[in-house]
Design a protein around this motif. Structure first.
Motif, PDB file in Angstrom:
ATOM      1  N   TRP A  53       0.839  -1.199   0.000  1.00  0.00           N
ATOM      2  CA  TRP A  53       0.000   0.000   0.000  1.00  0.00           C
ATOM      3  C   TRP A  53       0.874   1.248   0.000  1.00  0.00           C
ATOM      4  O   TRP A  53       1.954   1.247   0.580  1.00  0.00           O
ATOM      5  CB  TRP A  53      -0.817   0.101   1.288  1.00  0.00           C
ATOM      6  N   THR A  54       0.340   2.331  -0.560  1.00  0.00           N
ATOM      7  CA  THR A  54       0.917   3.661  -0.422  1.00  0.00           C
ATOM      8  C   THR A  54      -0.132   4.541   0.239  1.00  0.00           C
ATOM      9  O   THR A  54      -1.250   4.677  -0.282  1.00  0.00           O
ATOM     10  CB  THR A  54       1.319   4.253  -1.789  1.00  0.00           C
ATOM     11  N   ALA A  55       0.226   5.130   1.378  1.00  0.00           N
ATOM     12  CA  ALA A  55      -0.726   5.959   2.133  1.00  0.00           C
ATOM     13  C   ALA A  55      -1.022   7.253   1.390  1.00  0.00           C
ATOM     14  O   ALA A  55      -0.122   7.896   0.857  1.00  0.00           O
ATOM     15  CB  ALA A  55      -0.168   6.259   3.516  1.00  0.00           C
ATOM     16  N   GLU A  56      -2.303   7.617   1.382  1.00  0.00           N
ATOM     17  CA  GLU A  56      -2.769   8.827   0.706  1.00  0.00           C
ATOM     18  C   GLU A  56      -2.951  10.005   1.662  1.00  0.00           C
ATOM     19  O   GLU A  56      -3.256  11.107   1.225  1.00  0.00           O
ATOM     20  CB  GLU A  56      -4.114   8.553   0.021  1.00  0.00           C
ATOM     21  N   MET A  57      -2.786   9.745   2.967  1.00  0.00           N
ATOM     22  CA  MET A  57      -2.984  10.814   3.941  1.00  0.00           C
ATOM     23  C   MET A  57      -2.237  10.485   5.233  1.00  0.00           C
ATOM     24  O   MET A  57      -1.879   9.335   5.466  1.00  0.00           O
ATOM     25  CB  MET A  57      -4.478  11.016   4.230  1.00  0.00           C
ATOM     26  N   ASP A  58      -1.998  11.522   6.038  1.00  0.00           N
ATOM     27  CA  ASP A  58      -1.408  11.337   7.367  1.00  0.00           C
ATOM     28  C   ASP A  58      -2.466  10.797   8.314  1.00  0.00           C
ATOM     29  O   ASP A  58      -3.639  11.175   8.224  1.00  0.00           O
ATOM     30  CB  ASP A  58      -0.911  12.675   7.939  1.00  0.00           C
ATOM     31  N   GLU A  59      -2.055   9.924   9.223  1.00  0.00           N
ATOM     32  CA  GLU A  59      -2.966   9.426  10.264  1.00  0.00           C
ATOM     33  C   GLU A  59      -2.138   9.039  11.493  1.00  0.00           C
ATOM     34  O   GLU A  59      -1.357   8.090  11.433  1.00  0.00           O
ATOM     35  CB  GLU A  59      -3.776   8.227   9.764  1.00  0.00           C
ATOM     36  N   PRO A  60      -2.309   9.760  12.615  1.00  0.00           N
ATOM     37  CA  PRO A  60      -1.544   9.429  13.815  1.00  0.00           C
ATOM     38  C   PRO A  60      -1.979   8.116  14.472  1.00  0.00           C
ATOM     39  O   PRO A  60      -1.190   7.504  15.195  1.00  0.00           O
ATOM     40  CB  PRO A  60      -1.791  10.619  14.740  1.00  0.00           C
ATOM     41  N   LYS A  61      -3.215   7.692  14.219  1.00  0.00           N
ATOM     42  CA  LYS A  61      -3.721   6.457  14.829  1.00  0.00           C
ATOM     43  C   LYS A  61      -4.339   5.570  13.750  1.00  0.00           C
ATOM     44  O   LYS A  61      -5.551   5.506  13.592  1.00  0.00           O
ATOM     45  CB  LYS A  61      -4.741   6.772  15.917  1.00  0.00           C
ATOM     46  N   ALA A  62      -3.470   4.880  13.022  1.00  0.00           N
ATOM     47  CA  ALA A  62      -3.915   3.982  11.958  1.00  0.00           C
ATOM     48  C   ALA A  62      -4.137   2.583  12.520  1.00  0.00           C
ATOM     49  O   ALA A  62      -3.722   2.263  13.634  1.00  0.00           O
ATOM     50  CB  ALA A  62      -2.867   3.934  10.849  1.00  0.00           C
ATOM     51  N   ARG A  63      -4.811   1.757  11.695  1.00  0.00           N
ATOM     52  CA  ARG A  63      -4.990   0.356  12.074  1.00  0.00           C
ATOM     53  C   ARG A  63      -4.859  -0.542  10.849  1.00  0.00           C
ATOM     54  O   ARG A  63      -5.204  -0.170   9.731  1.00  0.00           O
ATOM     55  CB  ARG A  63      -6.333   0.118  12.754  1.00  0.00           C
ATOM     56  N   LEU A  64      -4.355  -1.737  11.113  1.00  0.00           N
ATOM     57  CA  LEU A  64      -4.334  -2.829  10.145  1.00  0.00           C
ATOM     58  C   LEU A  64      -5.505  -3.708  10.544  1.00  0.00           C
ATOM     59  O   LEU A  64      -5.582  -4.163  11.683  1.00  0.00           O
ATOM     60  CB  LEU A  64      -3.023  -3.606  10.242  1.00  0.00           C
ATOM     61  N   ASP A  65      -6.422  -3.945   9.624  1.00  0.00           N
ATOM     62  CA  ASP A  65      -7.694  -4.567   9.970  1.00  0.00           C
ATOM     63  C   ASP A  65      -7.992  -5.745   9.038  1.00  0.00           C
ATOM     64  O   ASP A  65      -8.088  -5.574   7.828  1.00  0.00           O
ATOM     65  CB  ASP A  65      -8.789  -3.506   9.833  1.00  0.00           C
ATOM     66  N   PHE A  66      -8.127  -6.938   9.625  1.00  0.00           N
ATOM     67  CA  PHE A  66      -8.540  -8.126   8.887  1.00  0.00           C
ATOM     68  C   PHE A  66     -10.048  -8.232   9.053  1.00  0.00           C
ATOM     69  O   PHE A  66     -10.537  -8.411  10.171  1.00  0.00           O
ATOM     70  CB  PHE A  66      -7.859  -9.372   9.459  1.00  0.00           C
ATOM     71  N   VAL A  67     -10.794  -8.099   7.965  1.00  0.00           N
ATOM     72  CA  VAL A  67     -12.260  -8.155   8.031  1.00  0.00           C
ATOM     73  C   VAL A  67     -12.701  -9.549   7.595  1.00  0.00           C
ATOM     74  O   VAL A  67     -12.510  -9.968   6.472  1.00  0.00           O
ATOM     75  CB  VAL A  67     -12.921  -7.018   7.223  1.00  0.00           C
ATOM     76  N   LEU A  68     -13.289 -10.279   8.563  1.00  0.00           N
ATOM     77  CA  LEU A  68     -13.441 -11.730   8.451  1.00  0.00           C
ATOM     78  C   LEU A  68     -14.850 -12.242   8.711  1.00  0.00           C
ATOM     79  O   LEU A  68     -15.035 -13.435   8.924  1.00  0.00           O
ATOM     80  CB  LEU A  68     -12.497 -12.406   9.474  1.00  0.00           C
ATOM     81  N   GLY A  69     -15.869 -11.382   8.692  1.00  0.00           N
ATOM     82  CA  GLY A  69     -17.149 -11.783   9.233  1.00  0.00           C
ATOM     83  C   GLY A  69     -18.311 -12.141   8.340  1.00  0.00           C
ATOM     84  O   GLY A  69     -19.443 -12.076   8.806  1.00  0.00           O
ATOM     85  N   PRO A  70     -18.151 -12.548   7.082  1.00  0.00           N
ATOM     86  CA  PRO A  70     -19.354 -12.816   6.299  1.00  0.00           C
ATOM     87  C   PRO A  70     -20.070 -14.122   6.659  1.00  0.00           C
ATOM     88  O   PRO A  70     -21.267 -14.233   6.467  1.00  0.00           O
ATOM     89  CB  PRO A  70     -18.856 -12.861   4.851  1.00  0.00           C
ATOM     90  N   ILE A  71     -19.314 -15.106   7.186  1.00  0.00           N
ATOM     91  CA  ILE A  71     -19.922 -16.402   7.521  1.00  0.00           C
ATOM     92  C   ILE A  71     -19.356 -16.913   8.848  1.00  0.00           C
ATOM     93  O   ILE A  71     -18.245 -16.553   9.233  1.00  0.00           O
ATOM     94  CB  ILE A  71     -19.677 -17.477   6.426  1.00  0.00           C
TER      95      ILE A  71
END
Length: 156
Positions: free
Chosen positions: A119-137
């Motif tokens: 990824w290349t960040a498009e904006m500054d963020e002091p509190k970022a997160r890496l998020d695995f979205v796993l909930g469809p089933i």
């Protein structure tokens, strides 16, 4: 290069100081258990939306132009489509990358597979997160060897 994740074996998971966390929505439930450096997630009560069960690492700082490479190995009891997201920890929960650079939905198989994305960040963020979205089933998911490398910065 700098490794962002300081606890790749999930040793701090479940403690007050851990950057690893589970977040659920709309009645979904997710339980995590660490076994030999592998995060085992049991997901129940789902209703079809990925974002209803999230496994995340937060917070860390991101600057516009930062280049990150995420890699991890994962498998699921039942193959399904999941995604990984680099975004804001807090409202408005905006993605930090362009739509073209988004991880997108990918199939997680029932046997170990290694995934990598840059990824290349498009904006500054002091509190970022890496998020695995796993909930469809309802499912059992295992994840290990998570790495998030800050590779470089694009010249501004």
């Amino acid at each position: 290069m700098k490794q962002i994740i300081d606890d790749p074996g999930f040793d701090t998971f479940g403690t007050p100081d851990s950057k690893w966390a589970i977040q659920t929505h709309e009645g979904a439930q997710m339980q995590g258990q660490v076994e030999d450096g592998t995060m085992k997630l049991t997901i129940t009560g789902t209703s079809g939306a990925n974002w209803h069960a999230e496994f995340k690492y937060e917070p860390f700082e991101v600057k516009k132009g930062d280049i990150f490479e995420v890699s991890f190995s994962a498998k699921a009891k039942t193959p399904f489509n999941f995604s990984v997201w680099l975004g804001q920890q807090n409202e408005p929960f905006k993605s930090l990358v362009s739509e073209e650079n988004h991880y997108g939905e990918t199939n997680m198989p029932n046997d170990w597979e290694t995934f990598t994305h840059t990824w290349t960040a498009e904006m500054d963020e002091p509190k970022a997160r890496l998020d695995f979205v796993l909930g469809p089933i309802d499912n059992d998911v295992e994840i290990e060897d998570i790495s998030l490398l800050h590779i470089d910065q694009v010249a501004q």
